[in-house]
Design an enzyme around this catalytic site. Structure first.
Site, PDB file in Angstrom:
ATOM      1  N   GLU A 176      76.751  -3.956   1.770  1.00  0.00           N
ATOM      2  CA  GLU A 176      75.345  -3.568   1.800  1.00  0.00           C
ATOM      3  C   GLU A 176      74.502  -4.600   2.525  1.00  0.00           C
ATOM      4  O   GLU A 176      73.562  -4.264   3.250  1.00  0.00           O
ATOM      5  CB  GLU A 176      74.822  -3.363   0.379  1.00  0.00           C
ATOM      6  CG  GLU A 176      75.441  -2.203  -0.361  1.00  0.00           C
ATOM      7  CD  GLU A 176      75.027  -0.854   0.205  1.00  0.00           C
ATOM      8  OE1 GLU A 176      74.048  -0.805   0.969  1.00  0.00           O
ATOM      9  OE2 GLU A 176      75.697   0.143  -0.110  1.00  0.00           O
ATOM     10  N   ASP A 222      83.555   6.896   3.921  1.00  0.00           N
ATOM     11  CA  ASP A 222      82.871   7.451   5.078  1.00  0.00           C
ATOM     12  C   ASP A 222      82.739   6.555   6.308  1.00  0.00           C
ATOM     13  O   ASP A 222      83.250   6.872   7.381  1.00  0.00           O
ATOM     14  CB  ASP A 222      81.495   7.973   4.661  1.00  0.00           C
ATOM     15  CG  ASP A 222      80.737   6.978   3.781  1.00  0.00           C
ATOM     16  OD1 ASP A 222      81.170   5.822   3.675  1.00  0.00           O
ATOM     17  OD2 ASP A 222      79.706   7.367   3.203  1.00  0.00           O
ATOM     18  N   GLU A 243      73.359  16.665  -4.221  1.00  0.00           N
ATOM     19  CA  GLU A 243      74.266  15.566  -3.902  1.00  0.00           C
ATOM     20  C   GLU A 243      75.719  16.016  -3.809  1.00  0.00           C
ATOM     21  O   GLU A 243      76.422  15.667  -2.868  1.00  0.00           O
ATOM     22  CB  GLU A 243      74.112  14.468  -4.964  1.00  0.00           C
ATOM     23  CG  GLU A 243      74.937  13.223  -4.727  1.00  0.00           C
ATOM     24  CD  GLU A 243      74.332  12.263  -3.733  1.00  0.00           C
ATOM     25  OE1 GLU A 243      74.848  11.157  -3.595  1.00  0.00           O
ATOM     26  OE2 GLU A 243      73.332  12.625  -3.071  1.00  0.00           O
ATOM     27  N   GLU A 255      72.093  11.599   5.767  1.00  0.00           N
ATOM     28  CA  GLU A 255      73.308  12.036   6.473  1.00  0.00           C
ATOM     29  C   GLU A 255      73.176  13.403   7.146  1.00  0.00           C
ATOM     30  O   GLU A 255      73.697  13.621   8.242  1.00  0.00           O
ATOM     31  CB  GLU A 255      74.497  12.027   5.516  1.00  0.00           C
ATOM     32  CG  GLU A 255      74.973  10.638   5.123  1.00  0.00           C
ATOM     33  CD  GLU A 255      74.072   9.978   4.115  1.00  0.00           C
ATOM     34  OE1 GLU A 255      74.120   8.737   4.009  1.00  0.00           O
ATOM     35  OE2 GLU A 255      73.308  10.697   3.414  1.00  0.00           O
TER      36      GLU A 255
END
EC number: 3.2.1.-
Length: 855
Positions: free
Chosen positions: A269, A497, A613, A757
């Site tokens: 992150e 991902d 989600e 996304e």
């Protein structure tokens, strides 16, 4: 005396006020970024300092104890100095996190959420420590590495003239004035939404990671360095807010990356948000602000220390304090794939700008291990969503022999899977019990603050028979990547991902000079098309695609499929589109359109017009017509109809048998009572006839009720109809109670975390095809999101996209400004603004300058 008594109340009040002022002034702790900004509304207090790490009693002269295994923090909200697990979001990624971490996770995690990746609690910072609890700030120090790489052994960044790679962007025709006016109006509306959210952050949380968008205040899930501040830099520049950009850069100067209120740094992150944000802002602003590169180097040198392990695989939750960095470390045995496989772009760009190969060497070793492992996994071509990065050998006691270090190995521990009968235990038998089941399965989605939904890393080396001393670690824990213990999951969504996303992007960033990334991408996408791609059965014969997740309970077991739609997987449409043009895989551009349109369909299918989600669907068989079949859909909604009705019948029969048995008992009691009442009573016992008379009156009532079998059966039958609904009643109840769109069989997570996304892929599809309908779809998405998420202080995540008036969860992750609104804005910009032939965007949408091409 009189005057003293008269004013003593005022004197006492004044004394109390002065003492309170001194107390709160001393206990107030500034953010890592010290800013002269107005105090926020409802601003939470500062963090209490954490106690020193166990065994580190003397920070000034740390001793090096035997190595202890690295462990991640809990997936639930943690105390300030606890570990922050991963997200795109999670993130995001992470992250999560959730998911991106991306995540949630988000656990943060996002996970849970976040998540990608799970972040700290939303109430972090609330409460003030006592003045005597304040400890001096601890700062990171550069110490000699325990497992250094010799200068001659460093993997050098590729040099030479970049290849002439295919252009990505379509050739756009000149727009007419009417179209231009409509486009500029929409772009202006999006920019206004950004300025509104940025203003809320500035006024209430500047210098902290995230603003709390409902009432103001802040939270610091990403070390408190100002994640939103750094993440938003290049968006400010792209939107033409140059004065705001300059002010923000001045605040970046005040960040001290060498200290934090957290005891660990989430490397992934931090890399995508902070390091990527600094480098992206440096590139997009034309390298005019040297401070940005200087801060990136400062942060990069801290992060590179996380790679000081025997096998040079990074500790993804880096314990940065000198009392911890002085100890030997190793990577985790349960490492999230996206977190270890998505560091290459940021470290590569830093290496390119500094001409320092140490940054590239760090990620090149990860890439080499991923390449070795790729064709030796349980699903060849794909990596498990979690990998063992520790490099430690499996103990001989487990396998009876030693596994060669350079050979991929499978250390999965067989786990028991529930039998068909066991898996049916929780199946409800009626509408009411089904509602109860749904209530019991509801997650506290407000607590899913992460990008990725990750579980804590294993903390016991004995499970792999790994050594514990520093010497043994150096000798044995120098292997590559392999499978973690337990079942294995495979997929290209969270938490995997951005590892796949970065393969074509890193290829472009290196100017095509490393074919490694191309071959790895092609192998991975071949496997994804074969094993993961599916077409769901939905109405209107809409031809869309999604990507499933598969689980291998054991290495030798059959694949278990989850036909899921997930917001974090929506990036895949853009990835397939880029790969199609970059590597000449022509058929993938059509596939990219179907994947992207699948996410657009998910947006269009809910009450709010926003995609949930996670949700489940029914797949069609490959190479067969995929027409809407109501009976098949209902079967998917009530797959255990026979078992459910059988169980209901059994319960009904049990009730009937119980009633009959009770009736027989009552009949026996009545017979005995009648016999007793017919016996002549003694004349001297005056109360005996009364007792017998009581039985004579009561018994026939019970006996009549028990003997009326038809009435009992009729009432049981009547009640059983309501308690065991028909197939139609059960299905319609589910559709209504769960707000299921046609084609969706279950909604696993109803939240929307302001994720980017879906619009990311819409933007890429427009830039690569020039087809105007992508803009129209994107605009509808923006209108829906803006309508349901806007607050006085910005925009907030919402808890349930399937209801007309969703509740807000008081969370605005940094990717809302860094990614989501940036993609919306660029969708309606001129194509030369952040051209995809000039820049490559990292997973947090930060633009890195591509090498000069000779077209």
């Amino acid at each position: 005396m009189f005057r003293a008594r008269r004013y003593r109340v005022l004197l006492i009040f004044a004394a109390v006020f002065v003492l309170a002022f001194i107390h709160f002034s001393r206990s107030r702790q500034p953010p890592t970024v010290t800013l002269g900004v107005p105090p926020p509304v409802d601003r939470p207090g500062s963090y209490p300092q954490s106690p020193p790490a166990a065994g580190n009693k003397d920070p000034a002269a740390p001793k090096i104890p035997q190595e202890t295994p690295q462990s991640k923090g809990p997936a639930e909200p943690s105390p300030p100095d606890a570990n922050i697990p991963s997200q795109h979001p999670p993130s995001d990624s992470s992250s999560s996190a959730p998911e991106h971490p991306r995540p949630s996770n988000e656990a943060q995690s996002k996970e849970d959420g976040s998540p990608y990746f799970q972040t700290g609690s939303g109430s972090q910072g609330q409460g003030k420590p006592d003045a005597d609890e304040i400890q001096p700030a601890v700062h990171w120090k550069k110490l000699p590495e325990k497992y250094p790489v010799a200068p001659e052994d460093l993997i050098k960044i590729p040099t030479g003239i970049p290849k002439s790679l295919p252009k990505l962007q379509a050739k756009f025709r000149d727009e007419v004035s009417e179209d231009k006016m409509k486009r500029l109006n929409r772009q202006s509306t999006i920019k206004a939404a950004f300025e509104h959210a940025w203003s809320g952050y500035k006024s209430s949380a500047m210098g902290h990671d995230e603003v709390l968008p409902l009432r103001g205040g802040f939270r610091d899930p990403f070390n408190g360095w100002g994640a939103t501040l750094v993440d938003t830099l290049d968006t400010l520049w792209i939107m033409g807010l140059k004065e705001e950009f300059s002010i923000a850069v001045d605040q970046v100067k005040k960040i001290d990356f060498t200290t934090s209120k957290k005891g660990e740094i989430p490397v992934f992150e931090t890399a995508i948000r902070y390091l990527g944000g600094l480098l992206g802002a440096y590139d997009i602003s034309g390298h005019k602000y040297d401070l940005l590169l200087d801060k990136a180097i400062e942060l990069g040198d801290i992060l590179i220390s996380a790679f000081d392990t025997p096998n040079r695989m990074p500790m993804l939750y880096y314990k940065w304090k000198p009392t911890d960095t002085s100890n030997p470390h190793r990577a985790s045995m349960a490492t999230v794939l996206a977190e270890i496989g998505s560091l290459n772009m940021e470290f590569t760009r830093l290496a390119q700008l500094t001409k320092d190969d140490k940054y590239y060497d760090a990620i090149a070793r990860i890439t080499n291990e991923l390449e070795k492992f790729q064709l030796h996994t349980s699903v060849s071509g794909l990596w498990p969503m979690k990998v063992d990065a520790s490099g430690c050998l499996v103990s001989k006691s487990q396998l009876g022999h030693e596994i060669p270090r350079d050979a991929p190995r499978n250390t999965s521990i067989p786990i028991s899977t529930p039998s068909s009968a066991e898996s049916m235990i929780a199946i409800p038998t009626n509408v009411e019990s089904y509602k109860n089941l749904l209530d019991s399965r509801e997650l506290d989605e407000d607590a899913q603050l992460a990008t990725y939904d990750t579980t804590p890393e294993l903390s016991t080396p004995e499970s792999h028979g790994t050594p514990t001393s520093a010497g043994e670690t150096a000798e044995y824990c120098n292997g590559g990547l392999t499978n973690p213990p337990g079942s294995l999951q495979f997929g290209v969504g969270a938490p995997a991902d951005s590892t796949y996303e970065y393969l074509p992007k890193e290829y472009m960033l290196l100017g095509g000079l490393n074919e490694q990334y191309r071959t790895m991408y092609e192998k991975a996408m071949d496997a994804a098309r074969k094993h993961l791609l599916f077409r769901p059965m939905i109405k209107d014969d809409r031809d869309v695609r999604f990507l499933a997740t598969v689980t291998k309970p054991r290495p030798d077991a059959e694949m278990v499929y989850e036909y899921e739609g997930a917001h974090l997987t929506c990036f895949a449409g853009g990835m397939f589109a880029v790969g199609s043009k970059l590597f000449g895989i022509e058929s993938d551009l059509d596939l990219a359109a179907k994947l992207t349109d699948g996410c657009v369909w998910a947006y269009e299918s809910t009450k709010t017009g926003i995609m949930p989600e996670k949700f489940m669907m029914t797949p069609c068989k490959k190479d067969e017509p995929c027409e809407w079949d109501e009976a098949k859909y209902w079967k998917a909604l009530d797959p255990h109809e026979e078992t459910r009705t059988t169980r209901g019948k059994q319960q009904r029969e049990q009730k009937e048998n119980s009633a009959k048995m009770e009736g027989k008992k009552d009949e026996v009691r009545g017979t005995q009572t009648n016999a007793t009442s017919s016996t002549p009573a003694n004349s001297h016992k005056k109360r005996e006839p009364e007792r017998g008379n009581w039985h004579v009156i009561s018994s026939p009532m019970r006996t009549t009720k028990a003997n009326n079998t038809a009435d009992v059966e009729g009432r049981d039958s009547s009640s059983s109809k309501s308690s065991t609904p028909s197939h139609k009643e059960f299905v319609l109840s589910r559709i209504q109670n769960e707000h299921l769109p046609p084609g969706v069989t279950r909604i696993n997570s109803r939240i929307y975390l302001l994720r980017p996304e879906a619009i990311e892929s819409v933007f890429i599809m427009y830039r690569l095809t020039g087809e105007e309908h992508w803009r129209e779809k994107g605009w509808k998405m923006f209108e829906a999101i803006s309508k349901y998420t806007r607050t006085d202080m910005g925009h907030s995540a919402i808890k349930d996209v399937t209801v007309e008036n969703p509740t807000m969860s008081n969370e605005m992750q940094s990717f809302w400004l860094a990614e989501t609104l940036k993609y919306f804005y660029l969708l309606f910009s001129e194509p030369n603004l952040v051209s995809l032939d000039e820049y490559v965007l990292n997973t947090e949408a930060h633009p890195f300058k591509r090498p000069v091409y000779n077209y």
